[in-house]
Design an enzyme around this catalytic site. Structure first.
Site, PDB file in Angstrom:
ATOM      1  N   LYS A  13     -12.314  -8.587   0.695  1.00  0.00           N
ATOM      2  CA  LYS A  13     -13.324  -7.847   1.457  1.00  0.00           C
ATOM      3  C   LYS A  13     -14.347  -7.183   0.542  1.00  0.00           C
ATOM      4  O   LYS A  13     -15.539  -7.241   0.807  1.00  0.00           O
ATOM      5  CB  LYS A  13     -12.659  -6.776   2.336  1.00  0.00           C
ATOM      6  CG  LYS A  13     -11.694  -7.330   3.366  1.00  0.00           C
ATOM      7  CD  LYS A  13     -11.083  -6.245   4.232  1.00  0.00           C
ATOM      8  CE  LYS A  13     -10.359  -5.153   3.492  1.00  0.00           C
ATOM      9  NZ  LYS A  13      -9.162  -5.575   2.764  1.00  0.00           N
ATOM     10  N   ARG A 127      -6.490  -8.751 -10.255  1.00  0.00           N
ATOM     11  CA  ARG A 127      -7.539  -7.726 -10.228  1.00  0.00           C
ATOM     12  C   ARG A 127      -7.232  -6.637 -11.257  1.00  0.00           C
ATOM     13  O   ARG A 127      -8.118  -6.192 -11.981  1.00  0.00           O
ATOM     14  CB  ARG A 127      -7.661  -7.129  -8.817  1.00  0.00           C
ATOM     15  CG  ARG A 127      -8.725  -6.055  -8.716  1.00  0.00           C
ATOM     16  CD  ARG A 127      -9.063  -5.724  -7.279  1.00  0.00           C
ATOM     17  NE  ARG A 127      -8.031  -4.942  -6.619  1.00  0.00           N
ATOM     18  CZ  ARG A 127      -8.024  -4.668  -5.326  1.00  0.00           C
ATOM     19  NH1 ARG A 127      -8.984  -5.131  -4.548  1.00  0.00           N
ATOM     20  NH2 ARG A 127      -7.069  -3.941  -4.791  1.00  0.00           N
ATOM     21  N   ARG A 150       0.998  -0.564   0.855  1.00  0.00           N
ATOM     22  CA  ARG A 150      -0.287  -0.761   1.536  1.00  0.00           C
ATOM     23  C   ARG A 150      -0.222  -1.935   2.514  1.00  0.00           C
ATOM     24  O   ARG A 150      -0.768  -1.870   3.618  1.00  0.00           O
ATOM     25  CB  ARG A 150      -1.397  -1.003   0.509  1.00  0.00           C
ATOM     26  CG  ARG A 150      -1.760   0.228  -0.302  1.00  0.00           C
ATOM     27  CD  ARG A 150      -2.625  -0.091  -1.506  1.00  0.00           C
ATOM     28  NE  ARG A 150      -3.896  -0.665  -1.130  1.00  0.00           N
ATOM     29  CZ  ARG A 150      -4.599  -1.508  -1.881  1.00  0.00           C
ATOM     30  NH1 ARG A 150      -4.152  -1.890  -3.053  1.00  0.00           N
ATOM     31  NH2 ARG A 150      -5.752  -1.970  -1.479  1.00  0.00           N
TER      32      ARG A 150
END
Length: 196
Positions: A13, A127, A150
């Site tokens: 996103k 990441r 999460r």
């Protein structure tokens, strides 16, 4: 253009939000970024949010709704915005709809990033590694344990937004397992159909 990007952590996103922001000249309003800025600045809201964020949890609705309501009033959001990381719950989505309605605004689309959850942890690990390679500090929630927390929170609280926005006719699913450029093209095609 007023958009929401919906999908689990690691779905891409943030990457697509940057591209959409540049292409359409509208700001990416990432509640995560806004909250991290508040944490870094040591604001009262930031201090409250820090402990929750570090554990991978979600901050309270009142904090997030307040940040978003204030932010969309800023001049750079006059022609639209991209919400990334908000809403996270059906209650927030309902509050957002009311807030937008009060301002005479309406969403143009909710882009849902559909992914294979089994590859998301490797995306998060990549990441974090890329961040270290750039000499930057890794986000406290970019680790396996926080990611699992999460993802569980996403499944329990945020995944029901798919049905909420499907019922309103705003949901636009995108295959986010494709390459970054292919995902961008699919989003562009979807938005072109929406704006017709």
């Amino acid at each position: 253009m007023k958009l929401i990007l919906l999908g689990p952590p690691g779905a891409g996103k943030g990457t697509q939000a940057v591209r959409l922001s540049e292409k359409h000249g509208i700001p990416q309003l990432s509640t995560g970024d806004m909250l991290r800025a508040a944490v870094q600045a040591g604001t009262p809201v930031g201090l409250k949010a820090k402990a929750v964020m570090d554990s991978g949890g979600l901050v309270s609705d009142d904090i997030v709704v307040g940040i978003v309501a204030d932010r969309i009033e800023e001049k750079d959001a006059a022609n639209g915005f991209i919400l990334d990381g908000f809403p996270r719950t059906v209650a927030q989505a309902s509050a957002l709809d009311r807030m937008l309605s009060e301002k005479g605004l309406r969403l143009d689309a909710v882009i849902e990033f559909v992914v294979d959850e089994s590859v998301l942890l490797s995306r998060i690990e990549k990441r974090a590694a890329d961040t270290v390679a750039r000499g930057e500090k890794v986000r406290p929630d970019d680790n396996a344990e926080a990611f699992k927390t999460r993802l569980e929170a996403y499944r329990a609280q945020t995944a029901p937004l798919s049905d909420y926005y499907r019922k309103s006719g705003d949901l636009r699913p995108i295959d986010a397992m494709k390459s970054i450029d292919e995902v961008t093209r699919e989003i562009d095609t979807t938005l072109a159909a929406v704006s017709v």
